[in-house]
Write a protein that holds these residues in place. Structure first.
Motif, PDB file in Angstrom:
ATOM      1  N   GLU A 151       0.730  -1.074   0.017  1.00 19.88           N
ATOM      2  CA  GLU A 151      -0.037   0.012  -0.233  1.00 19.88           C
ATOM      3  C   GLU A 151       0.703   1.336   0.018  1.00 19.88           C
ATOM      4  O   GLU A 151       0.703   2.176  -0.737  1.00 19.88           O
ATOM      5  CB  GLU A 151      -0.906   0.138   1.091  1.00 19.88           C
ATOM      6  CG  GLU A 151      -2.272  -0.897   1.123  1.00 19.88           C
ATOM      7  CD  GLU A 151      -3.051  -1.010   2.471  1.00 19.88           C
ATOM      8  OE1 GLU A 151      -2.500  -0.482   3.265  1.00 19.88           O
ATOM      9  OE2 GLU A 151      -3.850  -1.736   2.296  1.00 19.88           O
ATOM     10  N   GLU A 163       2.797   1.619  -3.606  1.00 20.76           N
ATOM     11  CA  GLU A 163       1.856   1.748  -4.725  1.00 20.76           C
ATOM     12  C   GLU A 163       1.496   3.295  -4.554  1.00 20.76           C
ATOM     13  O   GLU A 163       1.194   4.031  -5.520  1.00 20.76           O
ATOM     14  CB  GLU A 163       0.576   1.003  -4.710  1.00 20.76           C
ATOM     15  CG  GLU A 163       1.045  -0.402  -5.160  1.00 20.76           C
ATOM     16  CD  GLU A 163      -0.248  -1.358  -5.075  1.00 20.76           C
ATOM     17  OE1 GLU A 163      -1.142  -1.128  -4.125  1.00 20.76           O
ATOM     18  OE2 GLU A 163      -0.135  -2.318  -6.099  1.00 20.76           O
ATOM     19  N   ARG A 164       1.320   3.738  -3.335  1.00 22.89           N
ATOM     20  CA  ARG A 164       1.095   5.225  -3.073  1.00 22.89           C
ATOM     21  C   ARG A 164       2.045   6.317  -3.660  1.00 22.89           C
ATOM     22  O   ARG A 164       1.709   7.266  -4.359  1.00 22.89           O
ATOM     23  CB  ARG A 164       0.536   5.238  -1.556  1.00 22.89           C
ATOM     24  CG  ARG A 164      -0.179   6.561  -1.243  1.00 22.89           C
ATOM     25  CD  ARG A 164      -0.979   6.726   0.137  1.00 22.89           C
ATOM     26  NE  ARG A 164      -0.104   6.083   1.093  1.00 22.89           N
ATOM     27  CZ  ARG A 164      -0.271   5.254   1.881  1.00 22.89           C
ATOM     28  NH1 ARG A 164      -1.251   4.278   1.842  1.00 22.89           N
ATOM     29  NH2 ARG A 164       0.566   4.753   2.544  1.00 22.89           N
ATOM     30  N   GLU A 165       2.934   5.695  -2.901  1.00 25.96           N
ATOM     31  CA  GLU A 165       4.442   6.716  -3.207  1.00 25.96           C
ATOM     32  C   GLU A 165       4.919   6.526  -4.800  1.00 25.96           C
ATOM     33  O   GLU A 165       5.366   7.601  -5.212  1.00 25.96           O
ATOM     34  CB  GLU A 165       5.531   6.411  -2.375  1.00 25.96           C
ATOM     35  CG  GLU A 165       6.687   7.212  -2.371  1.00 25.96           C
ATOM     36  CD  GLU A 165       7.676   6.787  -1.209  1.00 25.96           C
ATOM     37  OE1 GLU A 165       8.976   7.355  -1.605  1.00 25.96           O
ATOM     38  OE2 GLU A 165       7.307   6.557  -0.229  1.00 25.96           O
ATOM     39  N   TYR A 166       4.951   5.375  -5.397  1.00 23.12           N
ATOM     40  CA  TYR A 166       5.389   5.427  -6.560  1.00 23.12           C
ATOM     41  C   TYR A 166       4.552   4.987  -7.618  1.00 23.12           C
ATOM     42  O   TYR A 166       4.812   4.830  -8.977  1.00 23.12           O
ATOM     43  CB  TYR A 166       6.334   4.179  -6.500  1.00 23.12           C
ATOM     44  CG  TYR A 166       7.662   4.276  -5.772  1.00 23.12           C
ATOM     45  CD1 TYR A 166       8.827   4.913  -6.154  1.00 23.12           C
ATOM     46  CD2 TYR A 166       7.739   3.921  -4.580  1.00 23.12           C
ATOM     47  CE1 TYR A 166       9.902   5.191  -5.627  1.00 23.12           C
ATOM     48  CE2 TYR A 166       8.662   4.302  -3.571  1.00 23.12           C
ATOM     49  CZ  TYR A 166       9.760   5.077  -4.223  1.00 23.12           C
ATOM     50  OH  TYR A 166      10.837   5.252  -3.324  1.00 23.12           O
ATOM     51  N   GLN A 167       3.272   5.010  -7.469  1.00 24.60           N
ATOM     52  CA  GLN A 167       2.175   5.146  -8.297  1.00 24.60           C
ATOM     53  C   GLN A 167       2.521   4.149  -9.527  1.00 24.60           C
ATOM     54  O   GLN A 167       2.702   4.268 -10.655  1.00 24.60           O
ATOM     55  CB  GLN A 167       2.107   6.650  -9.034  1.00 24.60           C
ATOM     56  CG  GLN A 167       1.755   7.778  -8.035  1.00 24.60           C
ATOM     57  CD  GLN A 167       0.224   7.304  -7.706  1.00 24.60           C
ATOM     58  OE1 GLN A 167      -0.706   7.091  -8.178  1.00 24.60           O
ATOM     59  NE2 GLN A 167       0.248   7.394  -6.175  1.00 24.60           N
ATOM     60  N   GLY A 168       2.287   2.798  -9.132  1.00 25.50           N
ATOM     61  CA  GLY A 168       2.237   1.685 -10.365  1.00 25.50           C
ATOM     62  C   GLY A 168       1.658   0.602  -9.856  1.00 25.50           C
ATOM     63  O   GLY A 168       1.172   0.375  -8.730  1.00 25.50           O
ATOM     64  N   GLN A 169       1.651  -0.496 -10.639  1.00 28.45           N
ATOM     65  CA  GLN A 169       1.228  -1.635 -10.498  1.00 28.45           C
ATOM     66  C   GLN A 169       2.310  -2.867 -10.181  1.00 28.45           C
ATOM     67  O   GLN A 169       3.247  -2.908 -10.818  1.00 28.45           O
ATOM     68  CB  GLN A 169       0.499  -2.199 -11.735  1.00 28.45           C
ATOM     69  CG  GLN A 169      -0.239  -3.613 -11.633  1.00 28.45           C
ATOM     70  CD  GLN A 169      -0.966  -4.049 -12.827  1.00 28.45           C
ATOM     71  OE1 GLN A 169      -0.923  -3.380 -14.116  1.00 28.45           O
ATOM     72  NE2 GLN A 169      -1.450  -5.305 -12.947  1.00 28.45           N
ATOM     73  N   GLN A 201       5.062   1.709 -13.649  1.00 28.44           N
ATOM     74  CA  GLN A 201       4.613   2.885 -13.541  1.00 28.44           C
ATOM     75  C   GLN A 201       3.575   3.123 -14.465  1.00 28.44           C
ATOM     76  O   GLN A 201       3.760   2.921 -15.514  1.00 28.44           O
ATOM     77  CB  GLN A 201       5.774   3.630 -13.205  1.00 28.44           C
ATOM     78  CG  GLN A 201       6.082   3.639 -11.759  1.00 28.44           C
ATOM     79  CD  GLN A 201       7.228   4.668 -11.317  1.00 28.44           C
ATOM     80  OE1 GLN A 201       8.252   4.984 -12.310  1.00 28.44           O
ATOM     81  NE2 GLN A 201       7.276   5.142 -10.299  1.00 28.44           N
ATOM     82  N   ARG A 202       3.052   4.282 -14.289  1.00 24.45           N
ATOM     83  CA  ARG A 202       2.104   4.779 -15.272  1.00 24.45           C
ATOM     84  C   ARG A 202       2.699   5.266 -16.505  1.00 24.45           C
ATOM     85  O   ARG A 202       1.877   5.024 -17.533  1.00 24.45           O
ATOM     86  CB  ARG A 202       1.146   5.891 -14.679  1.00 24.45           C
ATOM     87  CG  ARG A 202       0.229   5.494 -13.622  1.00 24.45           C
ATOM     88  CD  ARG A 202      -0.765   6.590 -13.057  1.00 24.45           C
ATOM     89  NE  ARG A 202      -1.394   6.141 -12.090  1.00 24.45           N
ATOM     90  CZ  ARG A 202      -2.318   6.698 -11.199  1.00 24.45           C
ATOM     91  NH1 ARG A 202      -2.086   8.234 -11.250  1.00 24.45           N
ATOM     92  NH2 ARG A 202      -2.660   6.352 -10.198  1.00 24.45           N
ATOM     93  N   ASP A 203       3.771   5.719 -16.471  1.00 23.91           N
ATOM     94  CA  ASP A 203       4.323   6.027 -17.766  1.00 23.91           C
ATOM     95  C   ASP A 203       5.292   4.828 -18.193  1.00 23.91           C
ATOM     96  O   ASP A 203       6.105   5.171 -19.141  1.00 23.91           O
ATOM     97  CB  ASP A 203       5.444   7.219 -17.440  1.00 23.91           C
ATOM     98  CG  ASP A 203       6.489   6.853 -16.414  1.00 23.91           C
ATOM     99  OD1 ASP A 203       6.347   5.791 -15.861  1.00 23.91           O
ATOM    100  OD2 ASP A 203       7.296   7.650 -16.143  1.00 23.91           O
TER     101      ASP A 203
END
Length: 109
Positions: A54, A57-63, A84-86
């Protein structure tokens, strides 16, 4: 059930709830390390995988794609790979005791 299988089962249950579809591995050099890690989980000496994921995922914004649990030089470590999203892949080494990110490696597209 051997200690290594119990450790993997414990971590697999935690990861199945936290990261469906992600791969989880327990990598430790010997039987004694497996037992030590199992005991640490049972005694609450390491953070639950869900808690660590948790935060990451919150800090690094990824799956999260893959999680490995290691016992290196007397420290319990979660190695976490996430996309990550990018579309960059990030590999994190996280202290399993306090959830602190120890190392970040990024791979570009």
């Amino acid at each position: 059930m051997s200690p290594s299988r119990r450790l993997l089962a414990l971590l697999s249950v935690a990861s199945a709830v936290a990261i469906p579809g992600a791969m989880l591995h327990a990598r430790e050099p010997g039987h004694d390390d497996h037992e030590l890690a199992r005991q640490a989980l049972e005694r609450g000496q390491v953070l639950p995988l869900r808690t660590v994921l948790e935060r990451v995922e919150r800090e690094y914004q990824g799956q999260v794609l893959k999680v490995e649990f290691e016992h290196d030089d007397g420290h319990f470590i979660y190695e976490i790979r996430l996309l990550q999203r990018d579309d960059r892949m990030v590999k994190l080494k996280v202290d399993a005791v306090d959830g602190r990110v120890l190392q970040v490696k990024r791979k570009e597209h």
